[in-house]
Write an enzyme that holds these catalytic residues in place. Structure first.
Site, short mmCIF file in Angstrom:
data_model
loop_
_atom_site.label_atom_id
_atom_site.label_comp_id
_atom_site.label_asym_id
_atom_site.label_seq_id
_atom_site.Cartn_x
_atom_site.Cartn_y
_atom_site.Cartn_z
CG HIS A 131 29.24 -15.00 -10.01
ND1 HIS A 131 29.42 -14.00 -10.91
CD2 HIS A 131 29.12 -16.14 -10.73
CE1 HIS A 131 29.40 -14.51 -12.12
NE2 HIS A 131 29.22 -15.80 -12.04
CE1 TYR B 187 27.73 -3.46 -10.67
CE2 TYR B 187 29.49 -4.66 -9.57
CZ TYR B 187 28.15 -4.47 -9.81
OH TYR B 187 27.23 -5.27 -9.19
N PRO C 204 18.40 -1.10 -10.15
CG PRO C 204 18.03 -1.71 -12.38
CD PRO C 204 18.04 -0.52 -11.46
CE LYS D 134 22.06 -5.63 -1.85
NZ LYS D 134 22.66 -6.90 -1.39
CE1 TYR E 19 27.19 -6.24 -6.00
CE2 TYR E 19 28.80 -8.00 -5.72
CZ TYR E 19 28.02 -7.22 -6.54
OH TYR E 19 28.05 -7.41 -7.90
P1 RFL Z 1 7.03 -8.60 -10.22
O1 RFL Z 1 8.15 -9.51 -10.56
O2 RFL Z 1 6.86 -7.36 -11.00
O3 RFL Z 1 5.70 -9.47 -10.31
C1 RFL Z 1 4.42 -8.88 -10.27
C2 RFL Z 1 3.42 -9.84 -10.91
O4 RFL Z 1 2.12 -9.27 -10.77
C3 RFL Z 1 1.44 -9.35 -12.00
N1 RFL Z 1 0.43 -8.27 -12.05
C4 RFL Z 1 -0.88 -8.47 -11.84
N2 RFL Z 1 -1.58 -9.59 -11.58
C5 RFL Z 1 -2.92 -9.45 -11.40
N3 RFL Z 1 -3.58 -8.25 -11.51
C6 RFL Z 1 -2.90 -7.11 -11.77
N4 RFL Z 1 -3.54 -5.96 -11.87
C7 RFL Z 1 -1.49 -7.18 -11.95
N5 RFL Z 1 -0.52 -6.28 -12.20
C8 RFL Z 1 0.64 -6.95 -12.26
C9 RFL Z 1 2.53 -9.25 -13.06
O5 RFL Z 1 2.11 -9.81 -14.30
C10 RFL Z 1 3.65 -10.03 -12.40
O6 RFL Z 1 3.60 -11.40 -12.72
O7 RFL Z 1 7.09 -8.15 -8.69
P2 RFL Z 1 7.74 -8.88 -7.39
O8 RFL Z 1 7.19 -10.27 -7.25
O9 RFL Z 1 7.58 -7.91 -6.30
O10 RFL Z 1 9.29 -9.07 -7.73
C11 RFL Z 1 10.14 -7.94 -7.82
C12 RFL Z 1 11.25 -8.21 -8.84
O11 RFL Z 1 10.65 -8.59 -10.07
C13 RFL Z 1 12.14 -6.97 -9.07
O12 RFL Z 1 12.42 -6.33 -7.85
C14 RFL Z 1 13.47 -7.34 -9.74
O13 RFL Z 1 13.27 -7.82 -11.05
C15 RFL Z 1 14.40 -6.13 -9.78
N6 RFL Z 1 15.66 -6.40 -10.51
C16 RFL Z 1 16.69 -7.09 -9.91
N7 RFL Z 1 16.55 -7.59 -8.65
C17 RFL Z 1 17.55 -8.32 -8.08
O14 RFL Z 1 17.40 -8.77 -6.92
N8 RFL Z 1 18.73 -8.59 -8.74
C18 RFL Z 1 18.94 -8.13 -10.01
O15 RFL Z 1 20.01 -8.41 -10.57
C19 RFL Z 1 17.92 -7.33 -10.64
N9 RFL Z 1 18.06 -6.89 -11.91
C20 RFL Z 1 15.80 -5.95 -11.84
C21 RFL Z 1 17.03 -6.23 -12.52
C22 RFL Z 1 14.77 -5.28 -12.49
C23 RFL Z 1 14.94 -4.86 -13.80
N10 RFL Z 1 13.88 -4.16 -14.42
C24 RFL Z 1 13.20 -4.67 -15.54
C25 RFL Z 1 13.25 -3.09 -13.68
C26 RFL Z 1 17.20 -5.82 -13.82
C27 RFL Z 1 16.17 -5.11 -14.48
C28 RFL Z 1 16.42 -4.67 -15.89
#
Ligand code: RFL
Length: 401
Positions: A84, A214, A307, A311, A397
């Site tokens: 993109h 947006y 979100p 980032k 961005y």
């Molecule tokens: P994660 O992905 O939450 O992974 C954590 C893992 O740890 C496990 N876990 C455990 N395992 C063992 N013992 C325990 N006690 C545990 N507790 C938890 C979980 O099962 C899981 O597998 O953390 P990590 O690796 O730090 O990654 C972070 C990202 O997931 C997060 O920042 C992003 O998803 C945020 N986010 C976005 N980020 C972007 O860069 N671009 C985006 O477009 C974007 N869109 C979003 C998003 C987050 C969203 N939500 C759901 C908050 C859109 C949404 C809707």
């Protein structure tokens, strides 16, 4: 605070690193340590199917894509993702395109859903002989301030197990156990509630646009994000604490049609089956330092961000690379510099991203205070009209700097 100036000695008997959590942060660390010949074990609460299908982020910054490529982890992403180059601000029914690639020396976003990133990282780690334990529960951390901390857990067959290690990588997200294992007052925590709710919708609907939209509307923000040729993500600004039951599917679509509408155009929004619908209250949280003794926090365990701006996953991947480099340098060059500097290096990027995300939140949301709403409008006009302002936005961005 008993943190600084630990005596760093290499323990030959203990496992170097236990990684808790197999999201983007944990699996990236696992792959990079594997490539650096530093043994590690990953503990994950969920099943393999759960982590490979959990939809969250969708956009990789240019810098993150290059990082995956640099480490030989991008083969499928490079062939299957869409790139993109522009986004669109829709203001009161009028479209304004911002070509951020043109303004950042050709840098692009890669549209590649988070579950695909996780799937690729997991496969690569397992293909290289990696050790991951799924469905662990009751994870506990001991002796984080000592030279040999340990991690204990209950495995999927009910057995209680323990591993002594030299370092613990806390990659278990915002609700995990690692940050909570740090005694009160040993680290600082910064929290901000943005006072804005989002209804987040995932639908089996092909995208109705080639670029992220947006939309600013008198009734609140609406966003159209891209995930794949068959699935799209949408956001609607709603009051904080909104009950998702107030949003039956028909109301979701009618509100999206209204807020995303374009004047004097035959553009239409394609509907589809809604497969996920939940309310997110926008908040930010940062832990300083991102370390407690030999426990290092990475990704969402250390910081969450709205979100807006996409980032979160990118920061998690960045933390992972900084941490893995520091560990490799400790084992291969007996250098503690990377480990000592880990938190400060990561936090610079984290705070910069928080600032950007907050700025974007203010830019596109309807504010209850008319004065602040007008400021947001003025900011957006400046962004659209000034090449310098647009270039600065573009770099941040797309993740060019
Ligand atoms: P994660 O992905 O939450 O992974 C954590 C893992 O740890 C496990 N876990 C455990 N395992 C063992 N013992 C325990 N006690 C545990 N507790 C938890 C979980 O099962 C899981 O597998 O953390 P990590 O690796 O730090 O990654 C972070 C990202 O997931 C997060 O920042 C992003 O998803 C945020 N986010 C976005 N980020 C972007 O860069 N671009 C985006 O477009 C974007 N869109 C979003 C998003 C987050 C969203 N939500 C759901 C908050 C859109 C949404 C809707």
């Amino acid at each position: 605070m008993r943190q600084a100036h630990l005596e760093w000695t290499i323990q030959s008997t203990a496992l170097p690193v236990v990684i808790i959590g197999a999201g983007p942060a944990g699996l990236m660390v696992a792959n990079l340590l594997q490539r650096a010949d530093v043994p590690c074990v990953v503990l994950e609460r969920g099943t393999r199917e759960y982590i490979e299908t959990r939809p969250r982020a969708g956009m990789l910054e240019d810098r993150s894509a290059r990082m995956l490529e640099r480490h030989g982890l991008a083969d499928r992403m490079l062939t299957e993702s869409d790139t993109h180059t522009a986004c669109e601000f829709r203001i009161d029914g009028k479209a304004h395109e911002l070509n951020y690639s043109e303004l950042s020396d050709g840098k692009t976003h890669f549209v590649y859903p988070q579950q695909e990133v996780v799937t690729d990282l997991l496969r690569q780690y397992l293909d290289g002989g990696g050790d991951i334990r799924f469905e662990v529960s009751d994870v506990e951390l001991q002796d984080q301030l000592e030279e040999t901390p340990s991690v204990s857990w209950t495995s999927s067959d009910g057995t209680r197990e323990q591993l002594d290690c030299s370092f613990i990588a806390g990659c278990d997200g915002f609700h995990g156990v690692t940050r909570k294992s740090i005694p009160a007052g040993a680290v600082k925590e910064f929290t901000h509630q943005h006072g804005i709710g989002w209804l987040s919708i995932l639908a089996e609907a092909p995208p109705s646009t080639e670029k992220v939209i947006y939309a600013l509307h008198a009734d609140g923000f609406a966003g159209h994000m891209l995930r794949s040729s068959t699935v799209s993500r949408f956001y609607l600004q709603v009051p904080v604490g909104e009950d998702v039951d107030n949003w039956p599917d028909e109301k979701v679509w009618s509100e999206l049609h209204k807020r995303l509408a374009l004047r004097d155009s035959d553009w239409t929004l394609t509907e589809g089956k809604i497969i996920e619908k939940r309310v997110l209250d926008m908040r930010s949280h940062v832990v300083e330092p991102m370390r407690y003794g030999r426990l290092y926090l990475l990704g969402d365990a250390a910081h969450i961000i709205t979100p807006m701006g996409g980032k979160g996953m990118n920061l998690a991947l960045n933390d992972a690379e900084v941490f893995a480099d520091a560990i490799a340098s400790y084992y291969h060059h007996k250098s503690t510099t990377g480990l000592d500097d880990y938190s400060a290096v990561c936090l610079r990027r984290v705070w910069r991203a928080q600032e950007f995300s907050q700025w974007m939140v203010d830019l596109v949301h309807r504010n209850e205070q008319p004065f602040l709403s007008r400021l947001g409008h003025a900011r957006l006009q400046h962004l659209i009209q000034s090449r310098e302002a647009a270039a600065s936005f573009a770099h941040m961005y797309v993740g060019a700097n």
